[in-house]
Every structure is written in structure tokens, then in C-alpha cells.
Design an enzyme around this catalytic site. Structure first.
Site, PDB file in Angstrom:
ATOM      1  N   ASN A   1      51.676  23.527  69.623  1.00 12.04           N
ATOM      2  CA  ASN A   1      51.567  22.001  69.725  1.00 12.04           C
ATOM      3  C   ASN A   1      50.549  22.128  70.858  1.00 12.04           C
ATOM      4  O   ASN A   1      49.975  20.976  71.098  1.00 12.04           O
ATOM      5  CB  ASN A   1      52.820  21.414  70.273  1.00 12.04           C
ATOM      6  N   TYR A   2      50.065  23.091  71.541  1.00  7.68           N
ATOM      7  CA  TYR A   2      49.262  23.114  72.318  1.00  7.68           C
ATOM      8  C   TYR A   2      47.764  22.855  71.782  1.00  7.68           C
ATOM      9  O   TYR A   2      46.939  22.392  72.556  1.00  7.68           O
ATOM     10  CB  TYR A   2      48.842  24.510  73.368  1.00  7.68           C
TER      11      TYR A   2
ATOM     12  N   ARG B   1      41.555  17.766  75.316  1.00 11.24           N
ATOM     13  CA  ARG B   1      40.829  18.316  76.405  1.00 11.24           C
ATOM     14  C   ARG B   1      39.250  18.390  75.924  1.00 11.24           C
ATOM     15  O   ARG B   1      38.525  17.943  76.666  1.00 11.24           O
ATOM     16  CB  ARG B   1      41.464  19.478  77.025  1.00 11.24           C
TER      17      ARG B   1
ATOM     18  N   ARG C   1      12.467   3.130  93.330  1.00 11.05           N
ATOM     19  CA  ARG C   1      12.861   2.893  94.713  1.00 11.05           C
ATOM     20  C   ARG C   1      11.897   3.633  95.752  1.00 11.05           C
ATOM     21  O   ARG C   1      11.983   4.878  95.494  1.00 11.05           O
ATOM     22  CB  ARG C   1      14.312   3.030  95.093  1.00 11.05           C
TER      23      ARG C   1
ATOM     24  N   GLY D   1      23.100   0.709  98.315  1.00 11.96           N
ATOM     25  CA  GLY D   1      23.675  -0.609  98.292  1.00 11.96           C
ATOM     26  C   GLY D   1      23.801  -0.986  96.533  1.00 11.96           C
ATOM     27  O   GLY D   1      24.930  -1.385  96.102  1.00 11.96           O
TER      28      GLY D   1
ATOM     29  N   GLU E   1      45.972  13.431  81.135  1.00  2.36           N
ATOM     30  CA  GLU E   1      46.142  14.790  80.350  1.00  2.36           C
ATOM     31  C   GLU E   1      46.305  16.014  81.487  1.00  2.36           C
ATOM     32  O   GLU E   1      45.674  16.925  81.074  1.00  2.36           O
ATOM     33  CB  GLU E   1      44.644  14.965  79.653  1.00  2.36           C
TER      34      GLU E   1
END
Lengths: 572, 572
Positions: free
Chosen positions: B186-187, B194, B219, B310, B333
Site C-alpha cells: 500500500n506504500y 508524495r 524595484r 513590505g 502526508e
């Protein structure tokens, strides 16, 4: 206030933290007489409008102008471009009817730099915007949602001469400019705000640590060995490693005979000696403190939050809001990278002086000293005092080496023909490293001084905390201790083992320590941090009150989801 | 979907990411035939309900039970306590009408461990809750605000036998239990999720990096030297140091002849060899990758956010939302600390094998090797390939030392008479260090392999990025390279100088590199990251639409603030 409004800020915050103190410290007698009584009795609400859309930390380059018109004895205050608009001041958007506005003072074509002016924003009668003024809220943010951070455009607004804050710099009716006695005198305000800021950071961190520690004693998950039942997650070494170093960051000032945190201590020490000729030291140090403390506090709150697993991600925990407000401190009141550079400039001047053999101020005296051979960490079996001294000696050695290394790298480039400024920009990463380690050494020293002079009743637990703190700091900075072989790997391993012992020693006291911070449930405002530990039941109660639960089948589901599902079924 | 819903999640997310894949991989033929077509054509919406209020990562201890009643061939599914309630599943609160529910399977008094069952939550007719089912939303969170994370209590709900997912484990009508062939089969589902997660983290990080890099080119703030005009903040070394290492984290898969990110590469490598006997390797590695990548991604997004000053704190930047969703990955997870422990357990088995001289899988082969003398970092003037090899050799040496050190510390305690489990808990901080450095070594190697096999056209810029990456990693792990004298301080200084050169080299390409990620403005959803760079004007437009600006004088001000001010005036 924070018990009523929560940690997320409130509508009069800036009035008290900025408007009033700046008036008090920078207004001359007449202006103070006109505004202070009214401000203190809350007949008016003020804010402090310095930051612009295009300029924050670099105050020198603000674009807002105040041009003196001597024919009418008025300043014409104007935001000439979009990026010149004032942007971010708290409580500016909706609440305040006055502001102290920072603008470049121009007199007869000469720019005298940024100065402050009291300007009325909204009518005292109907709170509507004054002529030439455009104000509004700047929209939702990561934190401080209860504060109406605002924007402000000024269209050639005429302000009487007397409204300039003239305690230090002055403009006479006929336009004669008198500069302040000491160029950095206005830094006093910044130092005050940073002190207040660090106090607030400590308060918020204190809440985060209390929540995470209490919850870690409630939450059971997994087994240390398979035979026993599920353990409190606080029994895991990794959880202790995550939380305990944060706990000691918040040992904070309560009353004179109780424990003070190293930060308040540092500031107390500073303020008692705060005279003009100490200003460079004060400024160099507070810049570094502001940067290091805000960053460490943000990381600490985030560690506390993650230590609570999934529930730490829920607003039920109170932690996301705490993070939002604490992490903002890395940016406001001077961006952290820039702050560290200011500390670095101060340190470079010190390195230069040390090279010339000149005497240095107390906190930087070590730069001129010599290291006495290899570190003796780990060689003082059982003698805690000697062991701590060895640690300080090693940290001083590392800080000195980094400072001098940064200085040499800079000088080297200058000698190779680069301008001092350009060369500076090529070594700033190294400069910031030096500034950071210097600041951390200063904090460690202050905390140490505090612990050894603390009352007997708490000294033992404080000494354990100090021990963990110093070991943690050394391991975190191991790179710098190892760099030139002053310490070796065995000594680092010794520090790691000692730290593990510290964690084990502190485990039984952990909950009592955070309980001793004595914060009410109301103040914590956290389902996970409740004093009674009844977390799971309270979590369910909290969730039930979610707005989405007012109706079971949401209108959006009725209107869209159900329709989609039915249409798909019909197709088959 | 994300272009329509933004990064904040959407109402069918879990249906596609979890419900469908789990059905596909775990349902037997009949159940799949019954539900898959209906799920794929969106006649039903499903979610995956595993996590409970009291248990997350530790799935073994879930409290929900499914007791088999062979007389009726049904499971009785029940949440016996408050903390047994399912808590957190996405789209559970309001949207889904079905769920795969994880519960402890009990047959004739024997607990067979957690298994999955398809359970109907809401009526297909009117979307009302089914009998025995209590569902709702769990309230506001730090991120993913568009997702209705929910709770679910089950009161002895009867579920037909066929609704158990029986591809691997089976229950016959008369209650005979057949376990899966391979205990960890089941992994597979976890590995899939993942992988998907890491893909998503990369996508979000990509957006953050694009926003911050573009904005840093717009900027202007401060001057590098006083003569010139204000510079793009991207010209500051500290800003480059903040951003460029993040840029290379996201060089991501596009098409076969374009650049792949090291992570996708790592996974591609894994999946091609993913057979059952590789499962322990796969599991050991993905646990570490999940932990390291999610933590680094969260830190990277936060660095990007802070690099915008900011404005990065405003939701206009899009960055706070990106942070909220990315940082959640440190917890869901599998909590990161626990994940690292799984990798550490895998490494300890490898260390044991290495001690016995057994052959090890490719990614951990280095544990059994010997180091060939001192590091040669910095001794290969101009030979990039040799220099990189020296770096890998040093990283391998450090990882090996940490792994073996952790193993020895553990063994020592066991030999002194502690149980293996208790001894483990005393060395977990060191174990996590070993797991982290092993995983980072694996990522670096995968990225290196990818770069040397990349097409000519991009190889040069990729090599620059690789160079920065390796230098950055080494400096960050300098402590471990210096620890036993394998490297010396001069070598670390060499790495630092090299990294500064990398930053200078990458500066001219920085904006082009993020532009090459080819993200639309719609996808970025950020005022700061707009392709046209018209940031300030757009910021003002965005702010004007703030809800607080719908009326100038807010009702709260009318009702409370004005009244307060007037009352205070009247008092005088």
C-alpha cells in the site's frame, strides 16, 4: 488592548506606538501644546506616515516633498508620482484623522532631507477626507488583519509652518534652516520603536511557546517502545529540540524580582547609558538586535506551529496569526538585510580602530583582543562556570575572526582598485554573517549576566536554560568554531551530548516554565494552548462555529455542484 | 484548474489527487466497475478520509473501527471517541458525497490493522447527510482557504462487504482474512501522492521565484555608490544570495527536450526501477525527499516573500498564499520529523549491512566505501568537472561520517543496556541530521546527472546553476565538511568566493531564466510578478478594490470612533 482585540492589532495601535512618542520627542513646545493634550485624551487619532509605495527602508530617497513658501509661511506638501504615495502606515486607511507625514524639506531650491509634519487627514466633524487628500485601505495582508494599513496621496496640501516638528531642526518664518545639533538625533525615535518591537516579539513568542509546549504534553502519538502506551509527544527528543530552545527565548521581564529576558536586559543596559556619543554604538547594536531577534522569533513561532502538526495549521491554534504578526517584524522598521549592513558598517569602523590600536566600546572590545590558544571546551569536567567561559571565549574568537575576515576581504578589493562602495557590495553576504554572530554573542552575554545575578529561587532552572542556550548556539555556529581549528570535532560532539543532557534535564520542568509565564486563555486565544488541556472537545466546538457550517448544504453546492453531478448522471 | 481557482485549492482537488488514484490502485474489479466510471465522469465527488483529530502521521493507531458482521456481510464503521473523528480531509466538509474511509478492520475479535472502505456521505438526491454520518467544515486555516477541510463522525454505519478496497487484502463472506502479498504494497499510494506533492511544491515555488525575481528587477532602492542613481535591488549581493539558490530549485520539467528539475528526475529514476524488492529503498528515499523538499520549498518561498520587502507581505504579491500552501506540505502526508526518522531507519539498516560487508543499493553504496585522504576542493584550478567531483566526494564523506556516527551512538547505548527503542529516542536529533544530509546528497547527484546529459543549448546556464547549487550546499553544510578535518577553512573560503562569482555570473540571466518558466500572469496571480512590470500602478488599482474602500467612512467609525472622539472633546 491585546486581550480585547487579539494579537492581530487594533485601531489605535499606531496612535500610541508612533504618533504620540514622535510628537513627544520631536515637536517643539508650541506644537506639543496644541496637539499633545488632544492626542492623549483621544480627541484626535493620529498615525505616522513615512513609508511610501516606492521606498521603505531607504528613507533618504522618499519622494514626497514639502516646499516652503515663505510668502504665506506654509509648506506645500505633495506626492508627485504614484510611487510617492504613502503606503503601509497602520490605521491610516480608515481610522486616523491626523498624521505625522515625512517629506523632503525644500527651501529655496535646496533639499534639506526628510522632515516630519503634522497634517490633518479627515474632518473632525464628519471624518470625511480633507481637500487635496486621498486615503484608503491597501487591502488584505498576511497578518495584522485588524489593522487598516492605508495609502495617502497629497495634492499640493498647504500646511502652516508651525506644523513642522521643530524640536531638533528648525525653519524660521523667513525660510532660514537650522539643522539639528546631532545628525543622528532623530535615531532616538527609531531606537524607541525597536525596543517596543522587541518587547512585542517576546510577548508573541511567549504565547506561541506556551501553546506548543502545553499541546505537546496533551498530544499522544506513537510509542517510544512497543510495550508501553502512546507517549506525550513532548517525550520525543526531536520535539524537545524543536521547542526548548524557543522556551528560553521568551524568559521575559515580569517584575523587578522576577526573570528578565536577555533582550529587555540588553535594552535596559543601553538606555541607562544612552547619551549622544553612545549613539553610534546604540544604533549599530539595535540594528543588529532588530534583525536577529525578529528573524529568530519568526523562526521560533514557525517551529512552534509545526511542532503542533496539522492542528498548528488551523486558526484554532492561534499560531498562524502569531506567525503573521511576528514575521512582519523582519520587514517593517528597517528590512533585516539592510539592518545587518548597518551593524556591519559599525563593526568595520571598530575593526579599523582595533587595527590602529584604539580603545573600543565595551560590547566590541573583544575585536581588539587576542585569542589565548586552542579552545578548552569540554576540558572542565563538572565546572559549569569554567565551561561557560570556554564557550564565550570560543564565540568571541569566531566573531572576531569573521569580522576581521570580512574587513580584510573588503580592504583587499579596495586595494585592488575598486571603489569602497562597489567593493562593499561584493562582500555583503560575509558582512551580514559577521554582524549576525556579533549580535548573537551580545545576546548570549547579556543573558548570561542576567542569569548569574538572578535570585537563588530561579537560578537553578535559569542555569539549565542558559546551558541549553549556549550549547544550541555553539552547535548552530559550529562551522565558525571549526573553521580555523580553534575547536575540533570532538569538542562539537561534546557540545551535542551536553545539549541532549540539557533537553532531558528540562523535560520535567517544561510545562511549569511556560505556565510561569502566566498567560490567560483569553490572551493566548488558542484552542490548543488552553490551560485545562481539554483540547479535542474544544476543537470540535470551535469547528462547529465555522461560518461554512451555518447551513449544511451550501448555496454554491445547490447552484453549481448538484447541477453538475445531475447533468453528468443524465449523460450516461 | 489552478488558473481558475488560484493556488489556494479547489472543490474537486482531493477527488482527483486522492479518491480516484486510491480507487484505481486498491479497489478490486467489482468495486472499481461500480465506482470508477461514475467517479471519472463526475457523477459523484469523493474524498479520502484517513487523518483523525487525534492521529495523523501515526496511521497504525487510528481509532475508527470497521467490525465485520458476517451474519449480514457488512462492516460496522464507527468513530468511538471525540478524537477518533476524521479531521482535515480536503473537500470533506461540504463538497464530497463519497469518501474512502480508513478504519481498523476487526474480524472476530482480531484487529487486522487499518484498511480502506468506500462510504456514502451524502444523498445523491439532495446532498443531505446520510444516516449515522455527521460532517462539517473545520474552520479557517493558514492557507488553502478555498478548500473545505472537514470533520466526519460515523455512528455505527453499516457498509456492505464489497465496499472494502480488496485488491491487496481480502475478507471473504464468511470472515476469512487474506493479507496482502507484500506488507508494504500500500506504500505505492503514498509514493504516488508524495511524487504529486513534490511536483506541486515545485510549481508553487516556481511562481514564488518568478514573482520575486521580476519584482527585484523593477524595484529600485538605494545606491551601490553615491554617484549613480538608485539601483535595481537585484544588483545587491544579499538579494542575489537570497534568490538565486531558490531559482535553481525550480528548474522544472517542461518537455523532454527542455530542462527537468532534479526532483522530477529523481522520481523518474525511481519509478523506472520500482519493483517490490526496491520498495524499502523507495520508501526510505521518498520519506527523506518529502521532508527535505517540503521544508526547503517553504523556506525558499518565505525568502522570496521577504525579498519583496513590505509588498511581499500584502496579498497583492500572491506570496502569502503560496507560503500557506507550501508550508502545509511540511505537515501533511507525514510530519517531516517522522519522515526523516523513516529515512534514518533505512540508513541504519544500511550501516549495519555495510558493517557486515554486504552489497548496498546504488543510492547508499557510498556508506560502505572508504574516503581517499583529504578533500581536494579548490585544488583543480579551472577544471570544473574535477572540482565538482571533489565536492561530491566531500559530501559523501560527510554523509557517511554522520550516518556511521549516528549508528555508533545508538549501538553504544544499546550495549550499555538500554532497549533499542529507548536508545533510538536519545539519538534522533543526530539521526535526522544524517537523514537530511543523505537526502541532500541524493538530490545534488540527481541534478548533476541531469545537467551533464542536458542538450547543448541550455547546458552552459545549467552548469552555472549547478555550480551555485553545489557551492551553496557545501557552505550550508560546512560544519560537517570541517568536522573531522576532511576540509579546512581555506577550502570553505574558496567555496564562498566561488559562490560569489556564481552570483555575479547569473545576474544578467536571472530574469530570462524565470521568464523561461513561461508562467502566465493569470497563473502567477501576483501584482508584483506581472510580466509587463507595471507594478506600482497595478498595486494602486488592486488596493482601490479592497472591500474596506467600498465606503469611505466605515459604519464602525460612524458608530464607535466618531462617538468616542466627540465624547472626549466634550469632556474638555
Amino acid at each position: 488592548f491585546s486581550e480585547i482585540f487579539g494579537t492581530d492589532g487594533f485601531p489605535l495601535a499606531i496612535h500610541f506606538i508612533m504618533f504620540l512618542p514622535v510628537l513627544q520627542s520631536q515637536a517643539d513646545g508650541n506644537l506639543a501644546a496644541e496637539f499633545l493634550p488632544r492626542a492623549m485624551s483621544l480627541q484626535i487619532i493620529g498615525t505616522y506616515a513615512q513609508t511610501e509605495m516606492g521606498h521603505g527602508t531607504n528613507v533618504k530617497e522618499l519622494e514626497t516633498t514639502a516646499i516652503y513658501d515663505k510668502t504665506t509661511e506654509e509648506f506645500i506638501v505633495n506626492t508627485p508620482t504614484r510611487s510617492a504615495m504613502k503606503w503601509w502606515p497602520g490605521n491610516l486607511g480608515k481610522m486616523s484623522n491626523y498624521a505625522i507625514v515625512t517629506a523632503q524639506l525644500h527651501i529655496e531650491g535646496v533639499n534639506r532631507g526628510p522632515h516630519n509634519f503634522v497634517i490633518q487627514l479627515r474632518s473632525e466633524k464628519d471624518h470625511k477626507q480633507m481637500k487635496g487628500i486621498t486615503i484608503g485601505d491597501i487591502g488584505p495582508k498576511m497578518g495584522i488583519s485588524s489593522v487598516d494599513n492605508g495609502f495617502l496621496a497629497l495634492d499640493h496640501v498647504r500646511v502652516p509652518r508651525k506644523n513642522m516638528l521643530m524640536k531638533h531642526a528648525k525653519v524660521s518664518p523667513d525660510g532660514k534652516y537650522t539643522p539639528p545639533v546631532h545628525a543622528k538625533l532623530n535615531y532616538g525615535g527609531m531606537v524607541y520603536v525597536r525596543a517596543h518591537m522587541i518587547h512585542n516579539l517576546a510577548r508573541n513568542l511567549c504565547a506561541a511557546v506556551t501553546i506548543a509546549t502545553r499541546y505537546s504534553a496533551i498530544r499522544r502519538q506513537g510509542r517510544v517502545d512497543t510495550a508501553s502506551s502512546e507517549v506525550q509527544i513532548l517525550d520525543y527528543q526531536t520535539q524537545q529540540y524543536r521547542l526548548f530552545p524557543q522556551v528560553l527565548l521568551v524568559i521575559r521581564k515580569k517584575e523587578s524580582n522576577k526573570v528578565c529576558c536577555q533582550i529587555s536586559r540588553a535594552f535596559a543596559y543601553l538606555f541607562t547609558g544612552a547619551e549622544t556619543d553612545l549613539l553610534p554604538d546604540l544604533h549599530g547594536l539595535t540594528s543588529g538586535l532588530k534583525s536577529v531577534v525578529s528573524f529568530e522569533a519568526a523562526q521560533a513561532v514557525e517551529q512552534c506551529r509545526m511542532a503542533c502538526g496539522g492542528h498548528g495549521f488551523s486558526h484554532a491554534s492561534g499560531l498562524p496569526k502569531l506567525f503573521g504578526i511576528v514575521v512582519a517584524g523582519c520587514t517593517y522598521e528597517g528590512e533585516n538585510m539592510v539592518m545587518l549592513q548597518q551593524t556591519a558598517r559599525y563593526l568595520m569602523k571598530a575593526a579599523e580602530k582595533a587595527e590602529r590600536g584604539e580603545k573600543l566600546a565595551y560590547s566590541i572590545e573583544f575585536i581588539g583582543k587576542k585569542t589565548r590558544g586552542q579552545s578548552t571546551i569540554g576540558l572542565h569536567r563538572g565546572d559549569t562556570e569554567m565551561e561557560m567561559e570556554a564557550i564565550f571565549e570560543a564565540l568571541e574568537h569566531a566573531a572576531r575572526r569573521l569580522i576581521i575576515h570580512a574587513y580584510d576581504e573588503w580592504e583587499k578589493r579596495v586595494k585592488e582598485g575598486e571603489s569602497r562602495d562597489r567593493a562593499w557590495n561584493e562582500v555583503t553576504v560575509e558582512m551580514n554573517r559577521a554582524a549576525r554572530i556579533y549580535t548573537r554573542l551580545f545576546i548570549a552575554r547579556s543573558f548570561h549576566r542576567r542569569v548569574i545575578s538572578s535570585p537563588e529561587t530561579v537560578r537553578s532552572v535559569l542555569t539549565d536554560l542558559l546551558s541549553l542556550y549556549l550549547h544550541y548556539e555553539c552547535i548552530d555556529m559550529a562551522h565558525h568554531l571549526l573553521h580555523d581549528g580553534h575547536c575540533n570535532g570532538d569538542q562539537i560532539n561534546f557540545l551535542k551530548r551536553s545539549m541532549n543532557e540539557d533537553l532531558i534535564k528540562l523535560r520535567p520542568d517544561a510545562v511549569s516554565i511556560v505556565d510561569s509565564f502566566d498567560q490567560s486563555d483569553r490572551e493566548l486565544n488558542s484552542v490548543l494552548g488552553r490551560r485545562d488541556g481539554n483540547v479535542y472537545e474544544a476543537l470540535f466546538e470551535w469547528a462547529k462555529s465555522s461560518e461554512l457550517n451555518y447551513t449544511d448544504v451550501l448555496p454554491a453546492v445547490e447552484k453549481h455542484i448538484k447541477v453538475m453531478l445531475e447533468a453528468n448522471r443524465a449523460k450516461m
